[in-house]
Structure formats: C-alpha cells, structure tokens
Design a protein around this motif. Structure first.
Motif, short mmCIF file in Angstrom:
data_model
loop_
_atom_site.label_atom_id
_atom_site.label_comp_id
_atom_site.label_asym_id
_atom_site.label_seq_id
_atom_site.Cartn_x
_atom_site.Cartn_y
_atom_site.Cartn_z
N SER A 127 11.34 61.22 38.22
CA SER A 127 11.77 62.17 39.24
C SER A 127 11.19 63.56 39.02
O SER A 127 11.51 64.49 39.75
CB SER A 127 13.31 62.25 39.28
OG SER A 127 13.83 62.61 38.02
N ARG A 128 10.30 63.68 38.01
CA ARG A 128 9.65 64.97 37.73
C ARG A 128 8.19 64.73 37.33
O ARG A 128 7.75 65.15 36.25
CB ARG A 128 10.39 65.69 36.59
CG ARG A 128 11.88 65.92 36.86
CD ARG A 128 12.61 66.31 35.59
NE ARG A 128 14.04 66.42 35.80
CZ ARG A 128 14.89 65.40 35.76
NH1 ARG A 128 14.44 64.16 35.53
NH2 ARG A 128 16.19 65.57 35.94
N LYS B 7 17.38 60.56 35.12
CA LYS B 7 16.59 60.60 36.35
C LYS B 7 17.18 61.56 37.37
O LYS B 7 16.44 62.24 38.10
CB LYS B 7 16.50 59.18 36.94
CG LYS B 7 15.45 59.05 38.03
CD LYS B 7 15.29 57.59 38.44
CE LYS B 7 14.21 57.45 39.51
NZ LYS B 7 14.02 56.02 39.91
N ARG B 8 18.51 61.68 37.41
CA ARG B 8 19.17 62.47 38.46
C ARG B 8 19.85 63.73 37.94
O ARG B 8 20.28 64.58 38.73
CB ARG B 8 20.21 61.61 39.19
CG ARG B 8 19.66 60.33 39.80
CD ARG B 8 18.64 60.61 40.87
NE ARG B 8 18.10 59.38 41.45
CZ ARG B 8 17.02 59.32 42.20
NH1 ARG B 8 16.34 60.42 42.46
NH2 ARG B 8 16.60 58.16 42.68
#
Length: 253
Positions: free
Chosen positions: A135-136, A96-97
C-alpha cells in the motif's frame, strides 16, 4: 491505555504458549538450516502463526498501535528466535492499512538491533514489510540505503525486501523495480564478506532474471571474476541449463 506491565504480561503469556507447543525434535530439525548458533525454543512457523491468530482472537481490545507496542516490547526482551518471529507476526495483518511511513525507520532499527539470523530477515521482509509496501509502493526503492548499513542483516534485507517487487501487480497498476537499482545494490554488495549477504545477492539476481534475463546474464558475465561461486550458483538457478553450464565454466581455474 495499556501500560508496560500489561505488555510484560502479554509477553509472558505468549512465551508460555510457545513453550507449551515446543519440542526438542523441532530444535534439532530447525538447527540443521543454520550454520551458526541460534537459540531455538522448538516451534515451527505454522504453529507460531496459529498462536498469533488465537491470541488476537482473544485480545480484541488491542488495536493496531497496541500490537505495534507489544511487538517492540517482545523484540526488546526476546531470548528465542521464535519470539522474534512471533513479534513480527503480531503486526502482519495491520501493516497494510495502519501506521505511517515512519514505520519504515522502525523496520531498519529492528534489522540493526533485534535481528540475529537469516530467518528473521526473510520473515520480516517477505511477510511484514511486503504487506506494508503493497500500500506504499513509493517507498520500495528507498530501502536501497539499507545496503550501506554496518549491520550485515540489514544489508541482506536490502536485497531480500526487493525479491517480490521485481514486477508486482499492485491494485490496477504494475510496479517494476528499477533495473539500475538492482544492479547498483549488487555492485555494492558483490564483495561483501558476509555469506548471508552474498546469498541475498544471488537471490536478487535469480528473481531479477525472470524479468530481465539478458541483462542479468550480461551482468554475471561482466562480474564473473569478482563473484563468489556460491553467489553465482544462486543467481543462475533458474536459467537455461546450457547457460548455467557456460557461466560456471568461466569460473574454472
């Protein structure tokens, strides 16, 4: 920097831990869910997750890129289905990051070269790629291209990767998957000969019906004659019983 020998050693250690908690009873129980031969070691998903967490708690020197390299090493050399699931699990908390948009190409490569059963597809899509896409969200619809793959597991993934994004709250906004793309994917795969691809078509339509019931019912009626009965049964699972009965009656004879 960690070298290939170190990744090889990590892989041996993780495989040894898998074998240490495996059982013949688990092999028998897990095999019941598969219609084709799968090479099990005999470890269920909760234990695989626990082994990943324990390993990561010990190997604090490994960062996101190191875990990605280890994942790819394991995928390249895995012999058991649980090794593949463990490899995916090693990057779940990082996707996610960390990493960039090129990882989506790696996911496609894994689907076409390392995945060998439906559990691999579903685990990668529902856990790993799901976290990655949160997250994208601008990348979610781009996976439609997977439906054109020559590999049936990749084609299955083109549907499964969307099932949690029909409507999804992401941050302060709500992502809604294009209905047009949903039905385009189903059109393309409706006559696919692979049974696991067919099940994924039914799955996608089933979850789409929660938000777009009338559209899905209309689609089913329009395509009922070219739809496999098993696919239809998956698709109508959450519809009103009367509507289910009506749709099934169209297929008789």
């Amino acid at each position: 920097m960690t070298n290939c020998n170190q990744y090889r050693a990590y892989h041996r250690e993780l495989l040894a831990r898998l074998k240490a908690v495996s059982t013949a009873e688990n092999v028998t129980a897990m095999a019941r869910f598969f219609s084709h031969e799968v090479n099990f070691i005999g470890v269920k998903a909760p234990m695989i997750k626990q082994l990943v967490q324990e390993f990561q708690a010990e190997q604090t020197q490994l960062e996101a890129n190191g875990y990605l390299a280890l994942t790819e090493h394991i995928l390249e050399h895995a012999k058991y289905t649980e090794e593949v699931l463990l490899a995916f699990g090693l990057i779940n908390k990082f996707v996610k990051r960390h990493y960039d948009e090129k990882l989506l190409l790696r996911f496609e490569y894994w689907l076409e070269h390392y995945v060998s059963n439906w559990s691999h597809v579903d685990d990668l899509c529902i856990k790993t790629i799901y976290q990655y896409m949160l997250s994208r969200p601008h990348l979610i619809e781009s996976t439609q291209g997977w439906s054109k793959s020559t590999n049936p597991w990749c084609r299955r993934a083109s549907n499964v990767v969307w099932v949690k994004f029909i409507k999804r709250k992401i941050g302060k906004s709500t992502f809604r998957l294009s209905k047009l793309l949903i039905f385009e994917n189903c059109d393309r795969l409706l006559k696919d000969e692979d049974p696991f691809v067919q099940k994924s078509v039914g799955w996608l339509l089933k979850v789409a019906a929660v938000e777009h019931e009338e559209d899905v019912i209309r689609y089913l009626k329009n395509n009922i004659n070219s739809m496999q009965r098993g696919t239809l049964r998956y698709a109508i699972e959450k519809l009103d019983p009367c509507i289910r009965k009506q749709l099934l009656s169209f297929t008789k004879g």
